[in-house]
Design an enzyme around this catalytic site. Structure first.
Site, mmCIF file in Angstrom:
data_model
loop_
_atom_site.group_PDB
_atom_site.id
_atom_site.type_symbol
_atom_site.label_atom_id
_atom_site.label_comp_id
_atom_site.label_asym_id
_atom_site.label_seq_id
_atom_site.Cartn_x
_atom_site.Cartn_y
_atom_site.Cartn_z
ATOM 1 N N GLU A 322 0.828 -1.199 0.000
ATOM 2 C CA GLU A 322 0.000 0.000 0.000
ATOM 3 C C GLU A 322 0.868 1.257 0.000
ATOM 4 O O GLU A 322 1.734 1.416 0.859
ATOM 5 C CB GLU A 322 -0.882 0.043 1.258
ATOM 6 C CG GLU A 322 -1.900 -1.061 1.351
ATOM 7 C CD GLU A 322 -2.717 -0.963 2.643
ATOM 8 O OE1 GLU A 322 -3.782 -1.593 2.701
ATOM 9 O OE2 GLU A 322 -2.289 -0.264 3.585
ATOM 10 N N CYS A 323 0.627 2.123 -0.957
ATOM 11 C CA CYS A 323 1.236 3.457 -0.996
ATOM 12 C C CYS A 323 2.759 3.368 -0.816
ATOM 13 O O CYS A 323 3.462 2.968 -1.720
ATOM 14 C CB CYS A 323 0.586 4.361 0.046
ATOM 15 S SG CYS A 323 0.792 6.135 -0.278
#
Length: 436
Positions: A322-323
């Site tokens: 994620e990210c």
């Protein structure tokens, strides 16, 4: 069958806008109440990783998110009821201004009949503070229990504000701070980066001029919930999920760990920054967001970590990035100063930091197992030759959100997922069943 009701004094701390000092006041009040011998729990409205780190240190307990959309009404009630069973005082820090967002902090307060404590930056006003606060109360309206004036210049200044409040109590004041909670481009810095944080929090609590009896003016809120709402089938039983956790990968909801454990998984932690390899017995890897751009050289030098993630991907071990976790798996990462570092090279593409915000707001990923909710908030962009397998959808416009990439066993996106919103989808990712 609902649980026995639990009661505590609960207040939602909000303001007219961001930048008024909500986090500072919430942290100061949490620490002050602890010093008075009260059992304190703190929640944060909406998606956030940085404020909860500070508030956890102030309160002494993990800080969970409350949000009528991302977390859900029933789950938010359950979290509040559990806290009420354990605490005397519950503080909920709002997000942005009281009425901002869909749903807003005011909506959350109304859903659970929680009074509002308004924080007002009074540094550039005096009597006008009364007009501002009355408008804040009456626009909704909300149950406005009182005000804490922040950045007050003198006793006379505080008196003028108090007189302007009319029928709204001025419950406390906080003087202008010579030293406040430090910030950077995504908000506050991480709590572990502030070497004197404990003394800073103690100092803020000491500066908060609020009589001890003021807390007893808040009404007692009673809450109960249906335990059947939280039943999760342990479909990850017997699996071990390795989670990256250090200064570069710290954007991790406590509820996400709880969800993985409720699914039956064992969670183990490792540090890419310390050049630690993924534990060899891991059945899945979770790389949460964080600040890889602040640690580009260290991550580039972490050859053992890089080799282990490449091997895990080649072995078809499910990986969720994620990210910031996704950024660390790209071919390279370029910082704001133009410096470029090689990353792990699992995901083809180049990440570039930028001065302007690239995305902000709640989003949802429609998986085959249900809607997984979360948010996006980043200052970088990914240029990849890999076509997205799907896109998240922005709430509440329904427009296209973050790209979701699939490459073998890798699922990667700027989208931060709140796992309890759809445990089945999370289990699908780590069981290798989620095909997007």
């Amino acid at each position: 069958m609902t649980t026995a009701p639990a009661s505590a004094r609960v207040v939602l701390i909000s303001a007219i806008a961001s930048g008024q000092g909500k986090t500072t006041v919430t942290a100061a009040l949490a620490r002050k109440l602890r010093q008075q011998g009260k059992r304190v729990r703190v929640f944060k409205t909406g998606p956030d990783f940085l404020d909860p780190m500070m508030l956890e240190r102030a309160s002494g307990h993990p800080v969970y998110s409350l949000d009528l959309w991302m977390v859900g009404h029933a789950a938010s009630r359950r979290l509040l009821a559990r806290a009420a069973a354990e605490a005397d005082a519950i503080l909920i820090e709002g997000v942005m201004g009281l009425y901002d967002g869909t749903p807003s902090s005011a909506d959350l307060a109304g859903a659970f009949n929680v009074p509002v404590l308004a924080v007002l930056d009074a540094s550039a006003m005096a009597q006008t503070a009364g007009a501002v606060v009355h408008g804040l109360r009456d626009y909704g309206p909300v149950d406005l229990a009182g005000v804490i004036a922040n950045r007050v210049g003198s006793a006379r200044h505080a008196q003028m504000i108090d007189e302007a409040m009319r029928d709204i109590p001025l419950l406390g004041t906080l003087a202008r701070q010579e030293k406040s909670l430090p910030e950077r481009h995504l908000g506050l810095v991480q709590a572990d980066e502030v070497s004197d944080l404990e003394s800073l929090l103690d100092g803020l609590a000491g500066q908060l001029d609020m009589p001890e009896h003021a807390w007893d003016l808040f009404p007692v809120t009673t809450l109960a919930y249906d335990p059947q709402d939280e039943t999760i089938e342990p479909v990850l039983k017997g699996k071990t999920i390795a989670i990256a956790r250090d200064a570069a990968f710290a954007f991790l909801y406590p509820a996400n760990i709880d969800c993985l454990q409720a699914l039956g998984a064992q969670c183990v932690f490792f540090s890419p920054l310390a050049n630690e390899a993924i534990p060899p017995h891991a059945d899945g890897v979770y790389l949460p967001g964080g600040y890889p751009e602040l640690h580009g050289q260290a991550l580039a030098d972490a050859t053992q970590w890089q080799q282990s993630i490449l091997q895990a991907h080649a072995a078809q071990v499910p990986i969720l990035a994620e990210c910031g976790g996704m950024m660390a798996l790209a071919d390279e990462l370029t910082g704001l100063d133009g410096a470029t570092w090689p990353m792990a090279g699992v995901l083809p593409g180049r990440v570039s930091m930028q001065k302007r915000l690239a995305a902000l707001g709640p989003q949802a990923w429609a998986t085959e197992h249900g809607e997984l909710r979360g948010h996006a908030f980043h200052y970088s962009s990914l240029d990849s030759s890999l076509a997205p397998a799907a896109y998240a959808i922005k709430h509440s416009t329904g427009t296209q959100g973050e790209a979701i990439y699939r490459l073998g066993s890798l699922t990667a996106s700027y989208f931060h997922a709140y796992f309890p919103s759809c445990p089945e989808a999370v289990a699908g990712v780590f069981n290798g069943q989620e095909r997007t």
